[in-house]
Write a protein that holds these residues in place. Structure first.
Motif, PDB file in Angstrom:
ATOM      1  N   ARG A   1       0.862  -1.181   0.000  1.00  0.00           N
ATOM      2  CA  ARG A   1       0.000   0.000   0.000  1.00  0.00           C
ATOM      3  C   ARG A   1       0.899   1.232   0.000  1.00  0.00           C
ATOM      4  NH1 ARG A   1      -4.035   1.544   5.003  1.00  0.00           N
ATOM      5  NH2 ARG A   1      -4.230   3.781   4.547  1.00  0.00           N
ATOM      6  N   ALA A   2       0.955   1.928  -1.134  1.00  0.00           N
ATOM      7  CA  ALA A   2       1.868   3.064  -1.260  1.00  0.00           C
ATOM      8  C   ALA A   2       1.243   4.378  -0.796  1.00  0.00           C
ATOM      9  CB  ALA A   2       2.336   3.200  -2.713  1.00  0.00           C
ATOM     10  N   THR A   3      -0.079   4.482  -0.851  1.00  0.00           N
ATOM     11  CA  THR A   3      -0.734   5.715  -0.432  1.00  0.00           C
ATOM     12  C   THR A   3      -0.482   5.976   1.055  1.00  0.00           C
ATOM     13  OG1 THR A   3      -2.456   5.413  -2.088  1.00  0.00           O
ATOM     14  CG2 THR A   3      -2.928   6.931  -0.287  1.00  0.00           C
ATOM     15  N   ASN A   4       0.069   7.145   1.360  1.00  0.00           N
ATOM     16  CA  ASN A   4       0.415   7.548   2.730  1.00  0.00           C
ATOM     17  C   ASN A   4       1.520   6.689   3.353  1.00  0.00           C
ATOM     18  OD1 ASN A   4      -1.458   9.645   2.689  1.00  0.00           O
ATOM     19  ND2 ASN A   4      -3.107   8.351   3.501  1.00  0.00           N
ATOM     20  N   LEU A   5       2.291   6.023   2.509  1.00  0.00           N
ATOM     21  CA  LEU A   5       3.436   5.255   3.012  1.00  0.00           C
ATOM     22  C   LEU A   5       4.402   6.165   3.775  1.00  0.00           C
ATOM     23  CD1 LEU A   5       5.105   2.592   3.016  1.00  0.00           C
ATOM     24  CD2 LEU A   5       6.088   3.340   0.831  1.00  0.00           C
ATOM     25  N   GLY A   6       4.496   7.430   3.347  1.00  0.00           N
ATOM     26  CA  GLY A   6       5.418   8.367   3.979  1.00  0.00           C
ATOM     27  C   GLY A   6       5.067   8.740   5.400  1.00  0.00           C
ATOM     28  N   GLY A   7       3.921   8.285   5.892  1.00  0.00           N
ATOM     29  CA  GLY A   7       3.579   8.523   7.293  1.00  0.00           C
ATOM     30  C   GLY A   7       4.207   7.515   8.223  1.00  0.00           C
ATOM     31  N   ALA A   8       5.340   6.947   7.821  1.00  0.00           N
ATOM     32  CA  ALA A   8       5.993   5.894   8.613  1.00  0.00           C
ATOM     33  C   ALA A   8       6.289   6.346  10.039  1.00  0.00           C
ATOM     34  CB  ALA A   8       7.286   5.456   7.922  1.00  0.00           C
ATOM     35  N   MET A   9       6.616   7.638  10.202  1.00  0.00           N
ATOM     36  CA  MET A   9       6.950   8.137  11.537  1.00  0.00           C
ATOM     37  C   MET A   9       5.775   8.069  12.501  1.00  0.00           C
ATOM     38  SD  MET A   9       5.935  10.547   9.329  1.00  0.00           S
ATOM     39  CE  MET A   9       7.429  10.976   8.457  1.00  0.00           C
ATOM     40  N   PHE A  10       4.560   7.968  11.975  1.00  0.00           N
ATOM     41  CA  PHE A  10       3.377   7.846  12.824  1.00  0.00           C
ATOM     42  C   PHE A  10       3.033   6.385  13.112  1.00  0.00           C
ATOM     43  CE2 PHE A  10       2.662  11.759  10.225  1.00  0.00           C
ATOM     44  CZ  PHE A  10       2.935  12.667  11.247  1.00  0.00           C
ATOM     45  N   ARG A  11       3.831   5.472  12.531  1.00  0.00           N
ATOM     46  CA  ARG A  11       3.594   4.045  12.739  1.00  0.00           C
ATOM     47  C   ARG A  11       4.774   3.385  13.459  1.00  0.00           C
ATOM     48  NH1 ARG A  11       2.302   4.919   7.362  1.00  0.00           N
ATOM     49  NH2 ARG A  11       4.079   3.723   6.620  1.00  0.00           N
ATOM     50  N   GLY A  12       5.509   4.190  14.222  1.00  0.00           N
ATOM     51  CA  GLY A  12       6.578   3.625  15.048  1.00  0.00           C
ATOM     52  C   GLY A  12       7.963   3.685  14.445  1.00  0.00           C
ATOM     53  N   TRP A  13       8.101   4.193  13.205  1.00  0.00           N
ATOM     54  CA  TRP A  13       9.431   4.361  12.634  1.00  0.00           C
ATOM     55  C   TRP A  13      10.100   5.576  13.278  1.00  0.00           C
ATOM     56  CZ3 TRP A  13      10.731   2.608   7.113  1.00  0.00           C
ATOM     57  CH2 TRP A  13       9.999   1.463   6.771  1.00  0.00           C
ATOM     58  N   ASP A  14      11.417   5.513  13.408  1.00  0.00           N
ATOM     59  CA  ASP A  14      12.153   6.539  14.138  1.00  0.00           C
ATOM     60  C   ASP A  14      12.954   7.411  13.171  1.00  0.00           C
ATOM     61  OD1 ASP A  14      13.065   7.903  16.354  1.00  0.00           O
ATOM     62  OD2 ASP A  14      14.657   6.468  16.818  1.00  0.00           O
ATOM     63  N   TRP A  15      12.903   8.729  13.382  1.00  0.00           N
ATOM     64  CA  TRP A  15      13.765   9.626  12.622  1.00  0.00           C
ATOM     65  C   TRP A  15      15.202   9.419  13.077  1.00  0.00           C
ATOM     66  CZ3 TRP A  15      15.899  14.656  14.349  1.00  0.00           C
ATOM     67  CH2 TRP A  15      16.596  15.305  13.315  1.00  0.00           C
ATOM     68  N   LEU A  16      16.142   9.267  12.126  1.00  0.00           N
ATOM     69  CA  LEU A  16      17.512   8.916  12.488  1.00  0.00           C
ATOM     70  C   LEU A  16      18.168   9.967  13.379  1.00  0.00           C
ATOM     71  CD1 LEU A  16      19.664   6.752  12.197  1.00  0.00           C
ATOM     72  CD2 LEU A  16      20.514   7.935  10.159  1.00  0.00           C
ATOM     73  N   GLY A  17      17.716  11.215  13.270  1.00  0.00           N
ATOM     74  CA  GLY A  17      18.272  12.267  14.116  1.00  0.00           C
ATOM     75  C   GLY A  17      18.019  12.062  15.597  1.00  0.00           C
ATOM     76  N   ASN A  18      17.044  11.222  15.944  1.00  0.00           N
ATOM     77  CA  ASN A  18      16.806  10.912  17.350  1.00  0.00           C
ATOM     78  C   ASN A  18      17.885   9.990  17.913  1.00  0.00           C
ATOM     79  OD1 ASN A  18      14.412  12.394  17.493  1.00  0.00           O
ATOM     80  ND2 ASN A  18      13.166  10.671  16.786  1.00  0.00           N
ATOM     81  N   ARG A  19      18.659   9.359  17.030  1.00  0.00           N
ATOM     82  CA  ARG A  19      19.687   8.409  17.458  1.00  0.00           C
ATOM     83  C   ARG A  19      21.102   8.949  17.273  1.00  0.00           C
ATOM     84  NH1 ARG A  19      17.413   2.526  15.348  1.00  0.00           N
ATOM     85  NH2 ARG A  19      15.200   2.901  15.856  1.00  0.00           N
ATOM     86  N   ILE A  20      21.263   9.865  16.312  1.00  0.00           N
ATOM     87  CA  ILE A  20      22.582  10.427  16.020  1.00  0.00           C
ATOM     88  C   ILE A  20      22.488  11.938  16.134  1.00  0.00           C
ATOM     89  CG2 ILE A  20      24.426  10.619  14.302  1.00  0.00           C
ATOM     90  CD1 ILE A  20      23.406   8.011  13.062  1.00  0.00           C
ATOM     91  N   ARG A  21      23.109  12.491  17.155  1.00  0.00           N
ATOM     92  CA  ARG A  21      22.964  13.926  17.432  1.00  0.00           C
ATOM     93  C   ARG A  21      23.504  14.792  16.303  1.00  0.00           C
ATOM     94  NH1 ARG A  21      24.742  15.649  23.352  1.00  0.00           N
ATOM     95  NH2 ARG A  21      23.782  17.567  22.542  1.00  0.00           N
ATOM     96  N   SER A  22      24.512  14.297  15.590  1.00  0.00           N
ATOM     97  CA  SER A  22      25.119  15.092  14.516  1.00  0.00           C
ATOM     98  C   SER A  22      24.368  14.970  13.192  1.00  0.00           C
ATOM     99  CB  SER A  22      26.579  14.655  14.310  1.00  0.00           C
ATOM    100  OG  SER A  22      26.642  13.287  13.913  1.00  0.00           O
ATOM    101  N   PHE A  23      23.321  14.163  13.156  1.00  0.00           N
ATOM    102  CA  PHE A  23      22.590  13.949  11.908  1.00  0.00           C
ATOM    103  C   PHE A  23      21.917  15.259  11.475  1.00  0.00           C
ATOM    104  CE2 PHE A  23      18.996  12.348   9.337  1.00  0.00           C
ATOM    105  CZ  PHE A  23      19.712  11.557   8.442  1.00  0.00           C
ATOM    106  N   PRO A  24      21.975  15.592  10.170  1.00  0.00           N
ATOM    107  CA  PRO A  24      21.377  16.856   9.694  1.00  0.00           C
ATOM    108  C   PRO A  24      19.907  16.975  10.068  1.00  0.00           C
ATOM    109  CG  PRO A  24      22.728  15.855   7.978  1.00  0.00           C
ATOM    110  CD  PRO A  24      22.628  14.839   9.079  1.00  0.00           C
ATOM    111  N   ARG A  25      19.540  18.094  10.675  1.00  0.00           N
ATOM    112  CA  ARG A  25      18.194  18.259  11.221  1.00  0.00           C
ATOM    113  C   ARG A  25      17.121  18.372  10.149  1.00  0.00           C
ATOM    114  NH1 ARG A  25      19.784  16.047  15.396  1.00  0.00           N
ATOM    115  NH2 ARG A  25      17.941  16.693  16.580  1.00  0.00           N
ATOM    116  N   ASP A  26      17.516  18.610   8.898  1.00  0.00           N
ATOM    117  CA  ASP A  26      16.516  18.776   7.832  1.00  0.00           C
ATOM    118  C   ASP A  26      16.446  17.570   6.896  1.00  0.00           C
ATOM    119  OD1 ASP A  26      18.988  19.125   6.698  1.00  0.00           O
ATOM    120  OD2 ASP A  26      18.498  20.978   5.624  1.00  0.00           O
ATOM    121  N   THR A  27      17.020  16.426   7.315  1.00  0.00           N
ATOM    122  CA  THR A  27      17.036  15.236   6.458  1.00  0.00           C
ATOM    123  C   THR A  27      15.940  14.260   6.889  1.00  0.00           C
ATOM    124  OG1 THR A  27      19.415  15.433   6.070  1.00  0.00           O
ATOM    125  CG2 THR A  27      18.420  13.283   5.648  1.00  0.00           C
ATOM    126  N   PRO A  28      14.951  13.988   6.019  1.00  0.00           N
ATOM    127  CA  PRO A  28      13.838  13.104   6.379  1.00  0.00           C
ATOM    128  C   PRO A  28      14.156  11.629   6.112  1.00  0.00           C
ATOM    129  CG  PRO A  28      13.416  14.098   4.252  1.00  0.00           C
ATOM    130  CD  PRO A  28      14.736  14.646   4.717  1.00  0.00           C
TER     131      PRO A  28
END
Length: 229
Positions: free
Chosen positions: A77-104
């Motif tokens: 199901r590709a529709t709204n696949l980009g809402g992964a962060m609302f389904r428990g996926w983690d933004w990498l910046g939460n794990r790596i402090r130096s990760f660019p803040r504007d990278t999705p």
């Protein structure tokens, strides 16, 4: 027990994801099949074919004749696949402090699927014979990024890895330095493709990676296969 099946940790209503072990005559309706073994996977009926160790193929109504362990993955199901962060996926910046803040760039839950014994230099294609096999913990996770995302140039990994494209298209790229202008190798990643490992073995449980990154040309999902000593 033949054809032992379970859902992978990142399976949901958007992504079909199964682990199958001790695979014998297994029908695949429509999925990317990833060989999670140092031994060949055999597909087909009248015309058997080999999927080498750590490589992949896209089966549509095809059969796996034999394999040790495989992952079957497909975006269903590709529709709204980009809402992964609302389904428990983690933004990498939460794990790596130096990760660019504007990278999705988002990572799914990780699934440790078992252990595997292989020679790390065979995994990296530095030799063909298993002269020094060792045991690794095998871990899988998915990544998601929208189109035109620079997924960060890096070279630090305490494990062996490779990737398989599951959805969309992207590139695995190598650089001379942590600078996009130093690009020297650009590998296209179409759906169903697994690239060769980038690292080289430099000692016991030591491997060196070139500066590298994934670049998402379109909205993309790709599978990370990690071998942890």
């Amino acid at each position: 027990m033949e054809n032992k099946i379970r859902d992978l940790a990142f399976a949901d209503e958007f992504i079909y994801a199964k682990l199958v072990e001790t695979v014998i005559d297994y029908e695949v309706e429509d999925a990317i099949v990833v060989n999670l073994s140092p031994r060949p996977l055999v597909t087909g009926d009248e015309h058997p074919a080999i999927v080498p160790a750590w490589k992949s193929t896209w089966l549509r109504g095809g059969r796996i004749k034999s394999a040790e362990r495989v992952a079957l993955v497909k975006v269903q199901r590709a529709t709204n696949l980009g809402g992964a962060m609302f389904r428990g996926w983690d933004w990498l910046g939460n794990r790596i402090r130096s990760f660019p803040r504007d990278t999705p760039l988002f990572i799914s839950k990780q699934d440790e699927v078992g252990s595997v014994t292989t020679d790390p230099r065979v995994f990296t294609n530095e030799r063909t014979d298993h002269e020094a096999p060792q045991s690794f913990r095998l871990k899988l996770n998915l990544w998601w990024a929208p189109g035109d995302t620079d997924c960060f140039i890096h070279h630090e990994h305490p494990f062996l890895e490779t990737h398989t494209q599951i959805h969309g298209s992207g590139r695995m790229q190598k650089f001379k330095q942590r600078d996009p202008s130093t690009l020297y190798e650009d590998m296209v990643m179409p759906v169903g493709h697994s690239h060769d490992p980038f690292c080289r073995v430099t000692g016991k449980n030591e491997w060196t990676y070139p500066w590298h990154r994934y670049y998402a040309d379109t909205d993309s999902v790709w599978l990370a296969v990690e071998l942890h000593p």
